[in-house]
Design a protein around this motif. Structure first.
Motif, PDB file in Angstrom:
ATOM      1  N   PHE A  21      37.538  34.460  55.087  1.00  0.00           N
ATOM      2  CA  PHE A  21      36.560  35.163  54.256  1.00  0.00           C
ATOM      3  C   PHE A  21      36.782  34.883  52.768  1.00  0.00           C
ATOM      4  N   ALA A  22      38.017  34.554  52.395  1.00  0.00           N
ATOM      5  CA  ALA A  22      38.365  34.163  51.018  1.00  0.00           C
ATOM      6  C   ALA A  22      37.880  35.182  49.988  1.00  0.00           C
ATOM      7  N   ARG A  23      37.992  36.469  50.296  1.00  0.00           N
ATOM      8  CA  ARG A  23      37.438  37.494  49.399  1.00  0.00           C
ATOM      9  C   ARG A  23      38.103  37.475  48.027  1.00  0.00           C
ATOM     10  N   LYS A  24      39.435  37.474  48.010  1.00  0.00           N
ATOM     11  CA  LYS A  24      40.103  37.518  46.704  1.00  0.00           C
ATOM     12  C   LYS A  24      39.900  36.199  45.965  1.00  0.00           C
ATOM     13  N   GLU A  25      39.872  35.072  46.699  1.00  0.00           N
ATOM     14  CA  GLU A  25      39.691  33.774  46.054  1.00  0.00           C
ATOM     15  C   GLU A  25      38.303  33.651  45.431  1.00  0.00           C
ATOM     16  N   ARG A  82      28.629  37.314  33.972  1.00  0.00           N
ATOM     17  CA  ARG A  82      29.615  38.381  34.176  1.00  0.00           C
ATOM     18  C   ARG A  82      29.011  39.620  34.830  1.00  0.00           C
ATOM     19  N   LEU A  83      27.716  39.547  35.180  1.00  0.00           N
ATOM     20  CA  LEU A  83      27.019  40.686  35.774  1.00  0.00           C
ATOM     21  C   LEU A  83      26.494  40.416  37.177  1.00  0.00           C
ATOM     22  N   VAL A  84      25.893  39.230  37.392  1.00  0.00           N
ATOM     23  CA  VAL A  84      25.189  38.983  38.643  1.00  0.00           C
ATOM     24  C   VAL A  84      26.138  38.910  39.826  1.00  0.00           C
ATOM     25  N   ASP A  85      25.643  39.346  40.990  1.00  0.00           N
ATOM     26  CA  ASP A  85      26.432  39.349  42.233  1.00  0.00           C
ATOM     27  C   ASP A  85      27.782  40.040  42.062  1.00  0.00           C
ATOM     28  N   GLY A  86      27.773  41.149  41.344  1.00  0.00           N
ATOM     29  CA  GLY A  86      28.979  41.928  41.113  1.00  0.00           C
ATOM     30  C   GLY A  86      29.556  41.681  39.740  1.00  0.00           C
ATOM     31  N   ALA A  87      29.632  42.742  38.944  1.00  0.00           N
ATOM     32  CA  ALA A  87      30.209  42.626  37.609  1.00  0.00           C
ATOM     33  C   ALA A  87      31.676  42.199  37.692  1.00  0.00           C
ATOM     34  N   SER A  88      32.155  41.556  36.643  1.00  0.00           N
ATOM     35  CA  SER A  88      33.540  41.085  36.639  1.00  0.00           C
ATOM     36  C   SER A  88      34.529  42.212  36.912  1.00  0.00           C
ATOM     37  N   GLU A  89      34.241  43.391  36.385  1.00  0.00           N
ATOM     38  CA  GLU A  89      35.150  44.530  36.590  1.00  0.00           C
ATOM     39  C   GLU A  89      35.263  44.906  38.066  1.00  0.00           C
ATOM     40  N   VAL A  90      34.151  44.792  38.804  1.00  0.00           N
ATOM     41  CA  VAL A  90      34.168  45.096  40.239  1.00  0.00           C
ATOM     42  C   VAL A  90      35.020  44.079  40.983  1.00  0.00           C
ATOM     43  N   VAL A 123      38.480  44.310  43.339  1.00  0.00           N
ATOM     44  CA  VAL A 123      38.641  43.744  44.679  1.00  0.00           C
ATOM     45  C   VAL A 123      39.990  43.068  44.820  1.00  0.00           C
ATOM     46  N   PHE A 124      40.312  42.142  43.898  1.00  0.00           N
ATOM     47  CA  PHE A 124      41.571  41.430  44.113  1.00  0.00           C
ATOM     48  C   PHE A 124      42.790  42.218  43.642  1.00  0.00           C
ATOM     49  N   SER A 125      42.596  43.236  42.803  1.00  0.00           N
ATOM     50  CA  SER A 125      43.748  44.076  42.466  1.00  0.00           C
ATOM     51  C   SER A 125      44.134  44.949  43.657  1.00  0.00           C
TER      52      SER A 125
END
Length: 401
Positions: A321-325, A370-378, A382-384
């Motif tokens: 799934f490579a979610r964090k990557e 930095r907004l589309v398909d999930g803001a950078s903060e989101v 996820v990876f934190s």
């Protein structure tokens, strides 16, 4: 992973690069080639699409049995980067959002009958599409669990009530994928449906003005008041809407990174050409240490973004799934695009700030990254969370079987 492209992927990459150099970069200089929203005008788009089809460069991402070229995700990464060295590139090759993500998910999860009716016209380039999920507050944005739009079963049909906004491509789309709430279940409360632009019971309220430039079809506000969708047009099972969204967005987020890297490279191509030829105080700008630092930093960030993107692509090809990557690539490449074009404008001075180059176009476009398909903060969340769960194993290497 082996960072060498296989011969097939390399062949496509070279052919895409040649097409961009020979057909699209010169076209960007033609003022008539732009529509009122600063994208490629329809007549020119159809001409370029016909050439891309003729050269076998159409729909690289779709399996061959569904009308595409069947590239793996690593191959897509290399080719999409080359495509978006032109601001016209992705849409010419039928690889632009949101069609790209919509076609990919339909190829994976739609039934044969659904693929024939809904996917095939998109692959052939006869219709455009849109993905309908985001809502005004208090509805869902990055959190699908806040979905307010409902789909209520009525016999063999679903009745839709709700309000959506910032729906990319809606003004020119014929085929739509809609996510709506079908129950209050936390994990299985959303479902996915297909509908056509001519179906009654919904409307486009407005095309929302943005910093731009825009994709074809803009970003629209939609209202649903009794749209009825036959159950045969439901995607996957009832309650699988969140699952479908995750299937779609994993690869789609990464394809954004692939395309943004192309724009970042183009920005530095323009800047390096300028500083090589522009003299100041007796020497070319390229010989000045401060200029070299700016170029070097931006070039390094682009290469870091390429490595993150290619690693995530490789993991997706392995079935991971490579979610964090994907999330790390999304954050890094969004920042890299802004840094690259900002650097290029600074180095090109007034020329970069003018419309004599596409740099100001790319700069305005870059802010949405930095907004589309999930803001950078989101994505950082996820990876934190993965870091907190995996601790030192967060950085583990895969092992060959």
């Amino acid at each position: 992973m082996d960072f060498n492209l296989n011969p097939r992927n390399e062949s496509y990459r070279k052919r895409i690069r040649d097409f961009v150099d020979q057909e699209l970069l010169p076209l960007e200089q033609n003022a008539d080639a732009y529509d009122e929203h600063e994208n490629i005008a329809p007549d020119y788009l159809e001409k370029m699409r016909a050439k891309a089809k003729q050269q076998g460069l159409w729909c690289l991402q779709i399996p061959e049995d569904l009308g595409g070229q069947g590239l793996d995700i690593v191959g897509m990464a290399a080719c999409y980067e080359e495509m978006n060295r032109s601001i016209f590139g992705p849409v010419v090759f039928n690889a632009a959002a949101p069609d790209d993500g919509n076609m990919t998910v339909l190829a994976k999860v739609a039934t044969k009958a659904q693929q024939e009716r809904w996917l095939k016209p998109m692959v052939e380039g006869r219709v455009r599409s849109s993905f309908v999920m985001t809502e005004p507050a208090p509805g869902c944005g990055s959190d699908p669990g806040m979905m307010q739009t409902t789909a209520t079963r009525k016999g063999d049909r679903w009745v839709i009530q709700g309000h959506k906004h910032f729906i990319t491509g809606a003004a020119e789309a014929s085929h739509f994928i809609l996510i709506a709430r079908t129950s209050d279940d936390t994990r299985k409360g959303l479902s996915a449906f297909l509908f056509h632009k001519d179906d009654p019971g919904w409307e486009i309220v407005r095309r929302i003005p943005i910093m731009g430039p825009e994709e074809h079809g803009g970003h629209c506000e939609l209202k649903f008041d009794g749209l009825e969708i036959p159950d045969e047009n439901r995607l996957m099972e009832v309650g699988d809407g969140l699952k479908l969204t995750q299937i779609r967005l994993g690869t789609a987020r990464l394809t954004h990174c692939m395309r943004w890297l192309g724009l970042a490279r183009r920005s530095l191509e323009i800047a390096t050409e300028y500083v090589d030829n522009r003299e100041s105080f007796g020497q070319p700008l390229a010989q000045r240490e401060g200029v070299q630092w700016l170029l070097g930093e931006a070039a390094m960030e682009i290469q870091i973004g390429r490595l993150l993107t290619m690693h995530a692509a490789w993991k997706l090809d392995q079935g991971d799934f490579a979610r964090k990557e994907v999330s790390m690539a999304k954050v890094a490449v969004a920042d890299t695009l802004h840094k690259a074009v900002d650097t290029a404008i600074q180095l090109c001075g007034a020329r970069g700030y003018s419309k004599d180059t596409p740099l100001e176009w790319i700069y305005r476009y870059a802010r949405q990254a930095r907004l589309v398909d999930g803001a950078s903060e989101v994505h950082k969340m996820v990876f934190s969370k993965t870091l907190l769960a995996e601790r030192t194993d967060f950085w583990h290497w895969g092992v060959e079987a």
